[in-house]
Design a protein around this motif. Structure first.
Motif, PDB file in Angstrom:
ATOM      1  N   ILE A  77       0.828  -1.205   0.000  1.00 47.55           N
ATOM      2  CA  ILE A  77       0.000   0.000   0.000  1.00 47.55           C
ATOM      3  C   ILE A  77       0.858   1.249   0.000  1.00 47.55           C
ATOM      4  N   ALA A  78       1.876   1.269   0.860  1.00 47.05           N
ATOM      5  CA  ALA A  78       2.672   2.478   1.039  1.00 47.05           C
ATOM      6  C   ALA A  78       3.582   2.766  -0.145  1.00 47.05           C
ATOM      7  N   GLN A  79       4.032   1.720  -0.846  1.00 47.11           N
ATOM      8  CA  GLN A  79       4.935   1.903  -1.977  1.00 47.11           C
ATOM      9  C   GLN A  79       6.181   2.706  -1.583  1.00 47.11           C
ATOM     10  N   GLY A  80       6.704   2.427  -0.406  1.00 44.70           N
ATOM     11  CA  GLY A  80       7.881   3.138   0.064  1.00 44.70           C
ATOM     12  C   GLY A  80       8.220   2.703   1.469  1.00 44.70           C
ATOM     13  N   PRO A  81       9.138   3.405   2.157  1.00 42.97           N
ATOM     14  CA  PRO A  81       9.476   3.052   3.531  1.00 42.97           C
ATOM     15  C   PRO A  81       8.237   3.060   4.420  1.00 42.97           C
ATOM     16  N   SER A  82       7.965   1.947   5.047  1.00 40.16           N
ATOM     17  CA  SER A  82       6.708   1.840   5.789  1.00 40.16           C
ATOM     18  C   SER A  82       6.872   1.149   7.134  1.00 40.16           C
ATOM     19  N   ARG A  83       8.096   1.068   7.607  1.00 41.62           N
ATOM     20  CA  ARG A  83       8.309   0.409   8.895  1.00 41.62           C
ATOM     21  C   ARG A  83       7.549   1.111  10.009  1.00 41.62           C
ATOM     22  N   HIS A  84       7.436   2.442   9.894  1.00 43.25           N
ATOM     23  CA  HIS A  84       6.758   3.210  10.934  1.00 43.25           C
ATOM     24  C   HIS A  84       5.270   2.884  11.006  1.00 43.25           C
ATOM     25  N   LEU A  85       4.709   2.359   9.918  1.00 45.09           N
ATOM     26  CA  LEU A  85       3.286   2.023   9.912  1.00 45.09           C
ATOM     27  C   LEU A  85       3.007   0.661  10.542  1.00 45.09           C
ATOM     28  N   LEU A  86       4.041  -0.177  10.621  1.00 40.29           N
ATOM     29  CA  LEU A  86       3.832  -1.528  11.124  1.00 40.29           C
ATOM     30  C   LEU A  86       3.335  -1.519  12.557  1.00 40.29           C
ATOM     31  N   TYR A  87       3.923  -0.674  13.388  1.00 38.88           N
ATOM     32  CA  TYR A  87       3.568  -0.677  14.810  1.00 38.88           C
ATOM     33  C   TYR A  87       2.131  -0.203  15.024  1.00 38.88           C
ATOM     34  N   PHE A  88       1.709   0.785  14.255  1.00 37.14           N
ATOM     35  CA  PHE A  88       0.364   1.317  14.444  1.00 37.14           C
ATOM     36  C   PHE A  88      -0.686   0.416  13.798  1.00 37.14           C
ATOM     37  N   SER A  89      -0.565   0.172  12.513  1.00 35.72           N
ATOM     38  CA  SER A  89      -1.559  -0.638  11.810  1.00 35.72           C
ATOM     39  C   SER A  89      -1.533  -2.082  12.301  1.00 35.72           C
ATOM     40  N   GLY A  90      -0.345  -2.597  12.614  1.00 36.12           N
ATOM     41  CA  GLY A  90      -0.258  -3.960  13.120  1.00 36.12           C
ATOM     42  C   GLY A  90      -0.949  -4.111  14.458  1.00 36.12           C
ATOM     43  N   THR A  91      -0.803  -3.127  15.328  1.00 43.81           N
ATOM     44  CA  THR A  91      -1.479  -3.171  16.619  1.00 43.81           C
ATOM     45  C   THR A  91      -2.991  -3.111  16.454  1.00 43.81           C
ATOM     46  N   LEU A  92      -3.455  -2.248  15.558  1.00 38.13           N
ATOM     47  CA  LEU A  92      -4.895  -2.183  15.287  1.00 38.13           C
ATOM     48  C   LEU A  92      -5.422  -3.532  14.815  1.00 38.13           C
ATOM     49  N   PHE A  93      -4.696  -4.148  13.888  1.00 35.60           N
ATOM     50  CA  PHE A  93      -5.138  -5.438  13.343  1.00 35.60           C
ATOM     51  C   PHE A  93      -5.198  -6.504  14.433  1.00 35.60           C
ATOM     52  N   LEU A  94      -4.152  -6.601  15.244  1.00 39.12           N
ATOM     53  CA  LEU A  94      -4.113  -7.639  16.269  1.00 39.12           C
ATOM     54  C   LEU A  94      -5.210  -7.425  17.310  1.00 39.12           C
ATOM     55  N   PHE A  95      -5.452  -6.169  17.694  1.00 43.36           N
ATOM     56  CA  PHE A  95      -6.486  -5.904  18.694  1.00 43.36           C
ATOM     57  C   PHE A  95      -7.868  -6.248  18.157  1.00 43.36           C
ATOM     58  N   VAL A  96      -8.187  -5.776  16.953  1.00 41.00           N
ATOM     59  CA  VAL A  96      -9.513  -6.036  16.381  1.00 41.00           C
ATOM     60  C   VAL A  96      -9.685  -7.523  16.087  1.00 41.00           C
ATOM     61  N   ALA A  97      -8.639  -8.157  15.558  1.00 44.58           N
ATOM     62  CA  ALA A  97      -8.728  -9.579  15.220  1.00 44.58           C
ATOM     63  C   ALA A  97      -8.950 -10.430  16.466  1.00 44.58           C
ATOM     64  N   LEU A  98      -8.158 -10.200  17.521  1.00 42.75           N
ATOM     65  CA  LEU A  98      -8.325 -11.003  18.729  1.00 42.75           C
ATOM     66  C   LEU A  98      -9.670 -10.735  19.387  1.00 42.75           C
ATOM     67  N   SER A  99     -10.112  -9.481  19.393  1.00 38.21           N
ATOM     68  CA  SER A  99     -11.427  -9.160  19.959  1.00 38.21           C
ATOM     69  C   SER A  99     -12.527  -9.930  19.249  1.00 38.21           C
ATOM     70  N   ASN A 100     -12.432  -9.999  17.938  1.00 39.71           N
ATOM     71  CA  ASN A 100     -13.466 -10.685  17.165  1.00 39.71           C
ATOM     72  C   ASN A 100     -13.356 -12.207  17.260  1.00 39.71           C
TER      73      ASN A 100
END
Length: 231
Positions: free
Chosen positions: A70-93
C-alpha cells in the motif's frame, strides 16, 4: 437481549461501574501484552526460534508485506500502528467463539475510539513525513476551493471506520443469538466458523483502511497516494 456490551455492568470498582466493554477490552489488551512478552522474552540471534516465535514472525511479516504494497515506500513506521490495530480487532473478534465473551468491537464506543486514533495518527504521520506546511497543503489540493471538502472528507473517514466495524460485529452477534434460539444444536458450529471468518476480514479491512489513510498523508506530491482518498 443487550445489543451492546456497554449495557452490561460486570462489577463496581470503588463505586465506579465497569461495563463489559471496558472489562473485555482490558482482557484483550492483557492477552496481547502477555503473549508478546512470552514469545519475545528469548528473542536473540543465538536462540533458535520455537514454533511460537515462528508463528509471530509469519504474522508480522505478513502484515508488513501488506503495508509495503500500500505504502509503496518506507513503511516500517506504519507496522507498529496498523499492526497493533489489526491484532487488537482480530483477537477481539476471534474471542467471540468463547461462550459469554462480548467483543469490545461490538460497542460503538470502542470502534469510535479506534477511529479517533486513526484520525489523530493521520496528521501526526503526515506532519512528521512532510512537515507542517507540506501536510497542510494537501488540504488545498487540487485547488484551494476544495479546502472545506477535504476537511469534511477527513472526518467522514473516521465516522465510516467506526460505524462499519461496529455495524458488522454487532449485527453478527445479533444474528448469532437469533439462530441459537432457533436451532441451538446446529447453528453454534456454523456461527463459530462464520464468526472467525468475519472477525478476521473486519480486522483486515480496518487495518488496511487505516494504512491507506496514513499513506495518503505521508506520500510525496508525485505519488498517487498523495491525492485525498474520499472513500
Amino acid at each position: 437481549m443487550n445489543l451492546t456490551p456497554d449495557q452490561i455492568v460486570m462489577f463496581d470498582a470503588w463505586g465506579v461501574p465497569i461495563n463489559a466493554t471496558i472489562f473485555y477490552t482490558w482482557i484483550v489488551m492483557g492477552l496481547l501484552t502477555v503473549a508478546s512478552m512470552l514469545i519475545t522474552r528469548n528473542l536473540r540471534a543465538d536462540v533458535p526460534p520455537d514454533r511460537w516465535r515462528t508463528t509471530l514472525e509469519v504474522i508480522v511479516q505478513g502484515i508488513q508485506g501488506q503495508i509495503d504494497e500500500i505504502a509503496q515506500g518506507p513503511s516500517r513506521h506504519l507496522l507498529y500502528f496498523s499492526g497493533t490495530l489489526f491484532l487488537f480487532v482480530a483477537l477481539s473478534n476471534l474471542l467471540l467463539v468463547i461462550p459469554g465473551f462480548r467483543p469490545p468491537t461490538s460497542s460503538l464506543s470502542t470502534t469510535t475510539a479506534l477511529a479517533i486514533s486513526v484520525l489523530i495518527a493521520v496528521p501526526l504521520f503526515g506532519v512528521s513525513s512532510r512537515g507542517l506546511g507540506g501536510y497542510l497543503k494537501t488540504y488545498l489540493q487540487p485547488s484551494p476551493i476544495m479546502l472545506p471538502f477535504n476537511i469534511i472528507s477527513e472526518f467522514s473517514r473516521g465516522i465510516s471506520l467506526a460505524i462499519r466495524l461496529y455495524g458488522n460485529i454487532m449485527s453478527g452477534a445479533v444474528i448469532a443469538a437469533i439462530l441459537l434460539g432457533v436451532a441451538p444444536f446446529f447453528f453454534p458450529v456454523v456461527m463459530d466458523v462464520l464468526g472467525l471468518l468475519t472477525g478476521m476480514i473486519q480486522a483486515y479491512i480496518f487495518a488496511i483502511l487505516a494504512t491507506v489513510y496514513i499513506s495518503s498523508a505521508t506520500a510525496t506530491p508525485s505519488h498517487p497516494l498523495s491525492e485525498k482518498d474520499n472513500s
